[in-house]
Design an enzyme around this catalytic site. Structure first.
Site, PDB file in Angstrom:
ATOM      1  N   ARG A 185      36.748 -40.153 -25.175  1.00 60.31           N
ATOM      2  CA  ARG A 185      37.618 -40.071 -24.017  1.00 60.31           C
ATOM      3  C   ARG A 185      37.515 -38.726 -23.302  1.00 60.31           C
ATOM      4  O   ARG A 185      37.988 -38.575 -22.195  1.00 60.31           O
ATOM      5  CB  ARG A 185      39.058 -40.330 -24.430  1.00 60.31           C
ATOM      6  CG  ARG A 185      39.245 -41.733 -24.973  1.00 60.31           C
ATOM      7  CD  ARG A 185      40.646 -41.952 -25.447  1.00 60.31           C
ATOM      8  NE  ARG A 185      41.640 -41.399 -24.543  1.00 60.31           N
ATOM      9  CZ  ARG A 185      42.018 -41.968 -23.413  1.00 60.31           C
ATOM     10  NH1 ARG A 185      41.524 -43.109 -23.049  1.00 60.31           N
ATOM     11  NH2 ARG A 185      42.920 -41.396 -22.660  1.00 60.31           N
ATOM     12  N   CYS A 202      50.575 -48.144 -27.497  1.00 60.74           N
ATOM     13  CA  CYS A 202      49.871 -48.145 -26.214  1.00 60.74           C
ATOM     14  C   CYS A 202      50.751 -47.695 -25.057  1.00 60.74           C
ATOM     15  O   CYS A 202      51.892 -48.148 -24.936  1.00 60.74           O
ATOM     16  CB  CYS A 202      49.415 -49.558 -25.851  1.00 60.74           C
ATOM     17  SG  CYS A 202      48.018 -50.143 -26.779  1.00 60.74           S
TER      18      CYS A 202
HETATM   19  N1  LIG Z   1      43.537 -52.056 -26.511  1.00 59.46           N
HETATM   20  C1  LIG Z   1      44.087 -51.194 -25.693  1.00 59.46           C
HETATM   21  O1  LIG Z   1      44.927 -51.554 -24.890  1.00 59.46           O
HETATM   22  C2  LIG Z   1      43.713 -49.753 -25.710  1.00 59.46           C
HETATM   23  C3  LIG Z   1      42.943 -49.196 -26.695  1.00 59.46           C
HETATM   24  N2  LIG Z   1      42.625 -47.850 -26.690  1.00 59.46           N
HETATM   25  C4  LIG Z   1      41.824 -47.287 -27.780  1.00 59.46           C
HETATM   26  O2  LIG Z   1      41.426 -45.969 -27.436  1.00 59.46           O
HETATM   27  C5  LIG Z   1      40.099 -45.704 -27.838  1.00 59.46           C
HETATM   28  C6  LIG Z   1      39.246 -45.281 -26.677  1.00 59.46           C
HETATM   29  O3  LIG Z   1      39.136 -46.348 -25.750  1.00 59.46           O
HETATM   30  P1  LIG Z   1      38.509 -46.093 -24.311  1.00 59.46           P
HETATM   31  O4  LIG Z   1      39.146 -44.914 -23.694  1.00 59.46           O
HETATM   32  O5  LIG Z   1      38.555 -47.373 -23.581  1.00 59.46           O
HETATM   33  O6  LIG Z   1      37.005 -45.700 -24.711  1.00 59.46           O
HETATM   34  P2  LIG Z   1      35.611 -46.090 -24.017  1.00 59.46           P
HETATM   35  O7  LIG Z   1      34.579 -45.227 -24.657  1.00 59.46           O
HETATM   36  O8  LIG Z   1      35.329 -47.528 -24.028  1.00 59.46           O
HETATM   37  O9  LIG Z   1      35.808 -45.711 -22.516  1.00 59.46           O
HETATM   38  C7  LIG Z   1      36.047 -44.404 -22.054  1.00 59.46           C
HETATM   39  C8  LIG Z   1      35.443 -44.263 -20.655  1.00 59.46           C
HETATM   40  O10 LIG Z   1      34.041 -44.055 -20.753  1.00 59.46           O
HETATM   41  C9  LIG Z   1      33.327 -44.965 -19.927  1.00 59.46           C
HETATM   42  N3  LIG Z   1      32.047 -45.222 -20.620  1.00 59.46           N
HETATM   43  C10 LIG Z   1      31.855 -45.935 -21.742  1.00 59.46           C
HETATM   44  N4  LIG Z   1      30.547 -45.906 -22.123  1.00 59.46           N
HETATM   45  C11 LIG Z   1      29.902 -45.140 -21.225  1.00 59.46           C
HETATM   46  C12 LIG Z   1      28.552 -44.704 -21.084  1.00 59.46           C
HETATM   47  N5  LIG Z   1      27.602 -45.071 -21.967  1.00 59.46           N
HETATM   48  N6  LIG Z   1      28.257 -43.893 -20.065  1.00 59.46           N
HETATM   49  C13 LIG Z   1      29.206 -43.511 -19.187  1.00 59.46           C
HETATM   50  N7  LIG Z   1      30.492 -43.884 -19.262  1.00 59.46           N
HETATM   51  C14 LIG Z   1      30.846 -44.682 -20.265  1.00 59.46           C
HETATM   52  C15 LIG Z   1      34.249 -46.150 -19.789  1.00 59.46           C
HETATM   53  O11 LIG Z   1      33.983 -46.914 -18.650  1.00 59.46           O
HETATM   54  C16 LIG Z   1      35.613 -45.467 -19.738  1.00 59.46           C
HETATM   55  O12 LIG Z   1      35.906 -45.005 -18.449  1.00 59.46           O
HETATM   56  C17 LIG Z   1      39.622 -46.981 -28.520  1.00 59.46           C
HETATM   57  O13 LIG Z   1      39.855 -46.802 -29.897  1.00 59.46           O
HETATM   58  C18 LIG Z   1      40.524 -48.052 -27.962  1.00 59.46           C
HETATM   59  O14 LIG Z   1      40.684 -49.132 -28.863  1.00 59.46           O
HETATM   60  C19 LIG Z   1      43.039 -47.043 -25.685  1.00 59.46           C
HETATM   61  C20 LIG Z   1      43.794 -47.536 -24.679  1.00 59.46           C
HETATM   62  C21 LIG Z   1      44.202 -48.920 -24.603  1.00 59.46           C
HETATM   63  O1  LIG Z   2      46.980 -48.103 -25.104  1.00 58.62           O
HETATM   64  C1  LIG Z   2      46.550 -47.772 -26.223  1.00 58.62           C
HETATM   65  N1  LIG Z   2      46.507 -46.473 -26.508  1.00 58.62           N
HETATM   66  C2  LIG Z   2      46.056 -45.987 -27.676  1.00 58.62           C
HETATM   67  O2  LIG Z   2      46.044 -44.792 -27.915  1.00 58.62           O
HETATM   68  C3  LIG Z   2      45.607 -46.964 -28.618  1.00 58.62           C
HETATM   69  N2  LIG Z   2      45.092 -46.857 -29.866  1.00 58.62           N
HETATM   70  C4  LIG Z   2      44.860 -48.123 -30.279  1.00 58.62           C
HETATM   71  N3  LIG Z   2      45.229 -49.004 -29.370  1.00 58.62           N
HETATM   72  C5  LIG Z   2      45.195 -50.459 -29.436  1.00 58.62           C
HETATM   73  O3  LIG Z   2      46.338 -50.909 -30.166  1.00 58.62           O
HETATM   74  C6  LIG Z   2      45.929 -51.806 -31.213  1.00 58.62           C
HETATM   75  C7  LIG Z   2      46.941 -51.808 -32.356  1.00 58.62           C
HETATM   76  O4  LIG Z   2      48.158 -52.334 -31.901  1.00 58.62           O
HETATM   77  P1  LIG Z   2      49.419 -52.582 -32.864  1.00 58.62           P
HETATM   78  O5  LIG Z   2      49.865 -51.255 -33.378  1.00 58.62           O
HETATM   79  O6  LIG Z   2      50.448 -53.205 -31.975  1.00 58.62           O
HETATM   80  O7  LIG Z   2      48.956 -53.498 -33.952  1.00 58.62           O
HETATM   81  C8  LIG Z   2      44.561 -51.295 -31.569  1.00 58.62           C
HETATM   82  O8  LIG Z   2      43.777 -52.233 -32.273  1.00 58.62           O
HETATM   83  C9  LIG Z   2      43.975 -50.934 -30.204  1.00 58.62           C
HETATM   84  O9  LIG Z   2      43.469 -52.061 -29.503  1.00 58.62           O
HETATM   85  C10 LIG Z   2      45.687 -48.307 -28.323  1.00 58.62           C
HETATM   86  N4  LIG Z   2      46.159 -48.711 -27.131  1.00 58.62           N
END
Ligand SMILES: NC(=O)C1=CN([C@@H]2O[C@H](COP(=O)(O)OP(=O)(O)OC[C@H]3O[C@@H](n4cnc5c(N)ncnc54)[C@H](O)[C@@H]3O)[C@@H](O)[C@H]2O)C=CC1
Ligand SMILES: O=c1[nH]c(=O)c2[nH+]cn([C@@H]3O[C@H](COP(=O)(O)O)[C@@H](O)[C@H]3O)c2[nH]1
Ligand SMILES: [K+]
Length: 500
Positions: free
Chosen positions: A418, A319
């Site tokens: 995204r 992340c």
């Molecule tokens: N756990 C973590 O800290 C993180 C996880 N990720 C991973 O990256 C991947 C993508 O995550 P996100 O970018 O959060 O995807 P997301 O699809 O939830 O959000 C992307 C963007 O689209 C918007 N959005 C969602 N649904 C919508 C709709 N129906 N209409 C209009 N706008 C909408 C959201 O508000 C956001 O700005 C996932 O697999 C996630 O687990 C990414 C970053 C951090």
């Molecule tokens: O900031 C982020 N950018 C990414 O590209 C991304 N991809 C996955 N995930 C999140 O990280 C989780 C896995 O974490 P670990 O490798 O630490 O187990 C996963 O389960 C997600 O919640 C992301 N977070």
């Protein structure tokens, strides 16, 4: 004025457990790690429980059908990644549901017109010594015979010799019908001293092989996670955009539980997605949501009807969300606050909504800490990416075997969710990295040792269940100096000694 939290947020490595009294029967063999996956009412059983508190991350580099089968065998569950077409995600789900433990779809197949040279080339390529001979050379063609290493002698035979002249033909084979159980198949194998038993349907088409050498391994998984038809349980990731098409396809393929996959779940999008599921399917379809890092986020999703809530923003190993967007919270603090909100919600409504700690688990002891802080189960990405069963390539980097591991928010993932924010493509930014993790061997061996550590620590704390650990654990924050004290110090390591 903006709101300021009075305390900084903390990570797992800043906490330690304090032992409790250990009674005589408090030994790892008596510890149960069974834990709820989906919401339930007080006094009732959850619709789905896990036998071990582990689920695999919704990521391309982690959760495909192969890893899902390996993890369900151990008692955990995978969420197949959603960043792929609806058809290919559904196909992965279907492959897990159609997998019959011990029943193997034939991987080496030829026709009677193939030659000994073809047999040898196939064996060199995939290593299997049993070749199915079918009318069309496919895994499910009409079975005409089998070639195993007992059917030919390379030194005495010409490479151009036709398979039909030396295969063991169908009339000399023992086969079994489609409805044969694994136990019956193994009995037939023993009775006839076979190495493999072909399972054929009423039209004579080959369905599977059952191999003698696999017998032992199928008896070793007392915790495997099965549905009432003895198929492995599997989950699937969904998004908040194409859910009206994706969810029906995943359910038709047999998905047992869904999870909305997002970095951030306190949104109208997740509320709408869950509401749609309830309208269409009532409570019969289970769907988790997230991610959140505080009380408000949890209560929002619990009220929206989420079957479980996932915690964690920016703590994952790949992340960079905190660096690119400046949002997130130390995983331990987030988890502690969310679990307190779960308990508050339970007291007020009598409904228990399980909490999943997602990301940031580095050491096995972090798993015990997360459970002690209240997590019902853990989502792991990096941990599983290191194993044979993960979907990515194993490569040699500076003389060490590594596996590839990349974030769903990295450019490599090309996650269309995204790139569909309504803005221009050039405005998209990365939220994850593309990396390597040290290769660690088989999932079974690693999960076994990790959970043995969790169980023995639970015994130090005097508890035999996760619920008791959550209730009775005592945790302390540690100072920076005591973290130094916790590692080896003031000694010189002998050369070759390794700290894991
Ligand atoms: N756990 C973590 O800290 C993180 C996880 N990720 C991973 O990256 C991947 C993508 O995550 P996100 O970018 O959060 O995807 P997301 O699809 O939830 O959000 C992307 C963007 O689209 C918007 N959005 C969602 N649904 C919508 C709709 N129906 N209409 C209009 N706008 C909408 C959201 O508000 C956001 O700005 C996932 O697999 C996630 O687990 C990414 C970053 C951090
Ligand atoms: O900031 C982020 N950018 C990414 O590209 C991304 N991809 C996955 N995930 C999140 O990280 C989780 C896995 O974490 P670990 O490798 O630490 O187990 C996963 O389960 C997600 O919640 C992301 N977070
Ligand atoms: K939000």
């Amino acid at each position: 004025m903006a709101f300021y939290y009075s305390e900084p947020s903390h990570t797992f490595s800043e906490y330690l457990l304090i032992p409790g009294y250990t009674a005589e029967d408090c030994v790892p063999a008596n510890v149960s790690l069974r834990t709820p996956l989906t919401r339930f009412r007080k006094g009732e059983e959850p619709a789905i429980s896990l036998n071990i508190p582990m689920v695999s991350a919704i990521m391309q580099s982690v959760s495909d059908d192969k890893l899902a089968i390996a993890l369900a065998k151990e008692g955990g569950l995978s969420f197949i990644y959603g960043a792929q077409s609806i058809e290919s995600e559904a196909a992965m789900v279907a492959r897990v549901k159609n997998h019959k433990a011990g029943f193997v779809v034939s991987a080496s197949n030829l026709t009677p017109d193939s030659t000994l040279a073809d047999v040898l080339a196939l064996k060199a390529k995939n290593g299997y010594s049993t070749v199915a001979i079918t009318d069309d050379g496919t895994a499910n063609g009409r079975l005409l015979g089998i070639v195993s290493s007992r059917d030919y002698r390379v030194s005495r035979m010409d490479g151009s010799q036709k398979v039909s002249t030396f295969m063991t033909p169908l009339e000399k084979l023992v086969t079994a019908p489609a409805q044969t159980t694994l136990k019956e198949a193994n009995d037939i194998i023993w009775e006839h001293k076979l190495n493999s038993l072909p399972i054929v349907d009423a039209d004579g088409r080959l369905l599977y092989f059952v191999f003698r050498k696999d017998y032992a391994s199928h008896k070793e998984n007392p915790l495997e996670l099965l549905d009432d038809q003895k198929r492995y349980l599997v989950g699937a990731g969904v998004n908040t955009r194409d859910y009206q098409e994706r969810i029906p396809a995943l359910l038709a393929a047999g998905a047992d539980v869904l999870c909305i996959d997002s970095s951030e779940g306190y949104s109208c999008w997740q509320e709408k997605t869950i509401a749609w599921v309830r309208e269409q399917y009532g409570d019969s379809v289970k769907i988790g949501a997230g991610n959140v890092v505080d009380r408000d986020g949890f209560l929002f999703l619990a009220k929206a009807g989420a079957d479980f809530v996932k915690v964690g923003i920016g703590g994952g190993s790949i992340c960079i969300t905190r660096e690119t967007k400046g949002i997130g919270r130390g995983q331990a603090t987030a988890l502690i606050e969310v679990c307190a909100a779960r308990d508050e919600y339970y007291r007020a409504t009598g409904v228990y909504v399980p909490v999943c700690s997602d990301g940031g688990i580095v050491y096995d002891y972090h798993m015990t800490l997360a459970l002690a802080m209240g997590a019902d189960f853990l989502m792991l990405g990096r941990y599983f990416a290191r194993f044979d069963e993960s979907p990515t390539a194993k490569v040699m980097v500076n003389g060490v075997y590594m596996k590839e591991y990349w974030g769903e928010g990295s450019n490599r993932a090309r996650n269309w969710q995204r790139y569909d924010l309504g803005g221009a493509g050039k405005l998209s930014f990365e939220e994850g990295v593309d990396s390597f993790v040290t290769y660690a061997g088989s999932l079974h061996d690693n999960v076994e040792i990790s959970l043995y550590k969790v169980k023995s620590t639970m015994c130090n704390c005097g508890v035999k269940t996760i619920a008791d650990l959550q209730k009775n654990a005592r945790l302390t924050l540690v100072s920076a100096t005591s973290i130094v004290e916790g590692g080896y110090h003031d000694v010189v390591l002998r050369s070759g000694s390794q700290i894991k």
